[in-house]
Design an enzyme around this catalytic site. Structure first.
Site, PDB file in Angstrom:
ATOM      1  N   LYS A  37      16.887  63.784 -20.230  1.00 51.24           N
ATOM      2  CA  LYS A  37      16.030  62.717 -19.716  1.00 51.24           C
ATOM      3  C   LYS A  37      15.938  62.814 -18.183  1.00 51.24           C
ATOM      4  O   LYS A  37      14.857  62.708 -17.598  1.00 51.24           O
ATOM      5  CB  LYS A  37      16.625  61.371 -20.126  1.00 51.24           C
ATOM      6  N   LEU A 150       9.803  41.390 -18.326  1.00 52.51           N
ATOM      7  CA  LEU A 150       8.769  42.425 -18.393  1.00 52.51           C
ATOM      8  C   LEU A 150       8.308  42.621 -19.826  1.00 52.51           C
ATOM      9  O   LEU A 150       9.124  42.855 -20.710  1.00 52.51           O
ATOM     10  CB  LEU A 150       9.330  43.754 -17.868  1.00 52.51           C
ATOM     11  N   ARG A 151       7.002  42.543 -20.038  1.00 49.76           N
ATOM     12  CA  ARG A 151       6.466  42.873 -21.363  1.00 49.76           C
ATOM     13  C   ARG A 151       6.177  44.357 -21.410  1.00 49.76           C
ATOM     14  O   ARG A 151       5.587  44.901 -20.460  1.00 49.76           O
ATOM     15  CB  ARG A 151       5.151  42.122 -21.614  1.00 49.76           C
ATOM     16  N   CYS A 257      13.028  42.827 -27.850  1.00 46.00           N
ATOM     17  CA  CYS A 257      13.640  41.631 -27.245  1.00 46.00           C
ATOM     18  C   CYS A 257      13.680  40.402 -28.142  1.00 46.00           C
ATOM     19  O   CYS A 257      14.746  39.819 -28.332  1.00 46.00           O
ATOM     20  CB  CYS A 257      12.902  41.265 -25.963  1.00 46.00           C
TER      21      CYS A 257
HETATM   22  C1  UDX Z   1       9.042  40.216 -24.440  1.00 45.88           C
HETATM   23  C2  UDX Z   1       8.804  39.112 -23.380  1.00 45.88           C
HETATM   24  O1  UDX Z   1       7.433  38.730 -23.377  1.00 45.88           O
HETATM   25  C3  UDX Z   1       9.260  39.583 -22.019  1.00 45.88           C
HETATM   26  O2  UDX Z   1       9.092  38.549 -21.064  1.00 45.88           O
HETATM   27  C4  UDX Z   1      10.731  39.947 -22.154  1.00 45.88           C
HETATM   28  O3  UDX Z   1      11.354  40.209 -20.991  1.00 45.88           O
HETATM   29  C5  UDX Z   1      10.877  41.086 -23.154  1.00 45.88           C
HETATM   30  O4  UDX Z   1      10.400  40.630 -24.418  1.00 45.88           O
HETATM   31  P1  UDX Z   1       7.820  42.424 -25.273  1.00 45.88           P
HETATM   32  O5  UDX Z   1       8.949  42.592 -26.235  1.00 45.88           O
HETATM   33  O6  UDX Z   1       7.343  43.601 -24.532  1.00 45.88           O
HETATM   34  O7  UDX Z   1       8.170  41.304 -24.180  1.00 45.88           O
HETATM   35  O8  UDX Z   1       6.598  41.887 -26.141  1.00 45.88           O
HETATM   36  P2  UDX Z   1       5.627  40.616 -26.127  1.00 45.88           P
HETATM   37  O9  UDX Z   1       4.329  40.981 -25.543  1.00 45.88           O
HETATM   38  O10 UDX Z   1       6.289  39.413 -25.622  1.00 45.88           O
HETATM   39  O11 UDX Z   1       5.412  40.466 -27.723  1.00 45.88           O
HETATM   40  C6  UDX Z   1       6.527  40.260 -28.610  1.00 45.88           C
HETATM   41  C7  UDX Z   1       6.053  40.187 -30.041  1.00 45.88           C
HETATM   42  O12 UDX Z   1       5.306  39.004 -30.289  1.00 45.88           O
HETATM   43  C8  UDX Z   1       5.150  41.339 -30.470  1.00 45.88           C
HETATM   44  O13 UDX Z   1       5.494  41.727 -31.793  1.00 45.88           O
HETATM   45  C9  UDX Z   1       3.765  40.741 -30.415  1.00 45.88           C
HETATM   46  O14 UDX Z   1       2.834  41.367 -31.262  1.00 45.88           O
HETATM   47  C10 UDX Z   1       4.047  39.312 -30.866  1.00 45.88           C
HETATM   48  N1  UDX Z   1       3.068  38.330 -30.373  1.00 45.88           N
HETATM   49  C11 UDX Z   1       2.953  38.090 -29.034  1.00 45.88           C
HETATM   50  C12 UDX Z   1       2.287  37.625 -31.293  1.00 45.88           C
HETATM   51  O15 UDX Z   1       2.372  37.823 -32.519  1.00 45.88           O
HETATM   52  N2  UDX Z   1       1.434  36.668 -30.809  1.00 45.88           N
HETATM   53  C13 UDX Z   1       1.306  36.391 -29.486  1.00 45.88           C
HETATM   54  O16 UDX Z   1       0.506  35.492 -29.143  1.00 45.88           O
HETATM   55  C14 UDX Z   1       2.077  37.125 -28.566  1.00 45.88           C
END
Ligand code: UDX
Length: 428
Positions: A37, A150-151, A257
């Site tokens: 990596k 962070l998303r 997460c």
């Molecule tokens: C998340 C948090 O948003 C972020 O702040 C944190 O630090 C890490 O975890 P992430 O895991 O990248 O980020 O995904 P996110 O965009 O939050 O979506 C999580 C899940 O929820 C996904 O499976 C997504 O498809 C689902 N989701 C999200 C929905 O079903 N509906 C929504 O309106 C939003």
């Protein structure tokens, strides 16, 4: 003036953090324990799909503010700040496993300069700042909690345009030094104690998961009463106290997460004597949602899956990432495989079907190949390119014209006109 920073761990969080801090003008050394990596990163190859990250890494390396080394011991020597961005996987009892972080802290403790600030960026159980301090065995360095929000897919943008920056420390001066790293960023800086900072992270993710489970449960109600969840969410969202974000119904929430953090918060609460029934139910509704989508697919396949072929568009846990961790799509697919279905899947970010998590799935590299002679098409990730595909052609290729739209991504009216049976989430 740029500060000297070491980042330990080059996963989604560490690599984004290192690249963005170098973009802000700091001198950053990122360390990982995987030699391949580190070599790849030094050649400018980015192992993950993350918008804008390549550019920041290339610029940082070219301008001499970002480098990658093998082993934390080679990164921390003259660092003023050390970010711990290590995995905290879910342990057997649901709690987060701190062993990576503790091991790293024990390892770097003797090597730090006096006055160094060690920063927990990973999501860690409440009290972890103290655990890290114990492992460092140094009374002349500081431990600060600075959780990431962070998303995946928009991590660079989220880092550079945060809603808030949370810093938890028992030492005001150390907290101010960490705040100084972000001085050029917008967003409110909230300085608090370590336990509150650690709790803010869990509370935020649990609340967002609650919103999604709520809307998925409302979608089930909408189906029963003949309402359209899209309009219901629009109507709710216009109330400024509610807002419309994270209220998009789907196949359930997943990723690296939400599942891990919601289980961990249930455990944290239980260990402190509180039964977090609401959050348990949020998790249960999510499991239920995976089952509801699998049932929709079974229904459109004629009531049984033995001998049926299901085409799936979308394997990643959401669009714009190549991450398969805790993907709702995979959870649903495994339910189909268990009762004898054949699953042929296409995902724009998944070309290598050899990942063990994809076992039993025929992964193809063309969306039309996936649907050929299939009994049902299930859309399980919201990749925007799926809306551009030729559904008339899909109609010609597929065995039975049936679509389960787990993301409400496609136009149901158009599909019905083309002769498809269509079932979305919370709409008829
Ligand atoms: C998340 C948090 O948003 C972020 O702040 C944190 O630090 C890490 O975890 P992430 O895991 O990248 O980020 O995904 P996110 O965009 O939050 O979506 C999580 C899940 O929820 C996904 O499976 C997504 O498809 C689902 N989701 C999200 C929905 O079903 N509906 C929504 O309106 C939003």
């Amino acid at each position: 003036m740029g500060q000297k920073i070491a980042v330990i761990g080059t996963g989604y969080v560490g690599l984004t953090t290192g690249a963005c801090l170098s973009h802000l003008g700091h001198d950053v050394v990122c360390a990982d324990v995987v030699p391949e990596k580190v070599d790849a990163l030094n050649r400018g190859e980015i192992p993950i799909l993350e918008a804008g990250l390549d550019e920041l890494v290339h610029t940082g390396v070219a301008e001499g503010r970002l480098s990658f080394v093998l082993g934390a011991e080679n990164a921390v020597g003259d660092a003023e700040f050390v970010f711990l961005c290590l995995p905290t996987p879910q342990g057997a009892d649901g709690a987060a496993d701190l062993s990576f972080i503790k091991r790293a802290a024990g390892h770097i403790g003797p090597l730090l300069e006096p006055g160094t600030v060690v920063i927990n960026k990973s999501t860690v159980p409440v009290g972890s700042a103290g655990e890290v301090a114990k492992k460092l065995r140094r009374d002349d360095v500081y431990v600060v909690s600075n959780p990431e929000f962070l998303r995946e897919g928009t991590a660079v943008n989220d880092f550079l345009h945060p809603d808030r920056i949370v810093i938890g420390s028992d030492d005001g001066a150390a907290a101010q030094r960490v705040a100084g790293l972000y001085v050029d960023l917008p967003g409110e800086v909230l300085i608090t104690d370590p336990a509150s900072a650690e709790t803010i992270k869990y509370a935020s993710n649990a609340f967002l998961a609650t919103k999604i489970s709520f809307v998925n449960a409302m979608a089930a109600v909408c189906e029963e009463v003949g309402a359209d969840v899209t309009d219901v969410v629009k109507g709710m969202g216009l109330d400024q106290r509610i807002g419309d974000r994270f209220l998009v119904p789907g196949p359930g929430w997943g990723g690296s997460c939400f599942p891990k953090d919601s289980h961990a918060l249930v455990r944290i609460a239980e260990n402190s004597g509180y039964q977090f029934g609401l959050l348990r139910q949020v998790i249960a509704v999510n499991e239920e949602q995976f089952g509801r989508v699998a049932n929709k697919i079974t229904r459109l396949a004629g009531g049984r899956l033995q001998g049926r072929t299901i085409a799936v568009w979308g394997l990643t846990f959401k669009a714009r990432t190549d991450d398969l961790r805790d993907s709702p799509s995979l959870n649903i697919i495994n339910r189909l495989l268990e009762v004898g279905a054949t699953v042929r899947a296409y995902d724009p970010a998944v070309v290598d079907g050899s990942d063990p998590r994809l076992e039993g799935i025929e992964v193809v590299t063309d969306p039309y190949e996936a649907v050929t002679k299939a009994d049902v098409l299930a859309v399980l990730t919201e990749w925007p390119e799926f809306t551009e595909l030729d559904m008339a052609k899909v109609g010609d290729l597929i065995g039975h014209k049936a679509v389960v739209d787990g993301r409400n991504l496609l136009d149901g009216a158009v599909l019905k006109e083309l002769g498809f049976a269509y079932d979305g989430i919370g709409r008829s």
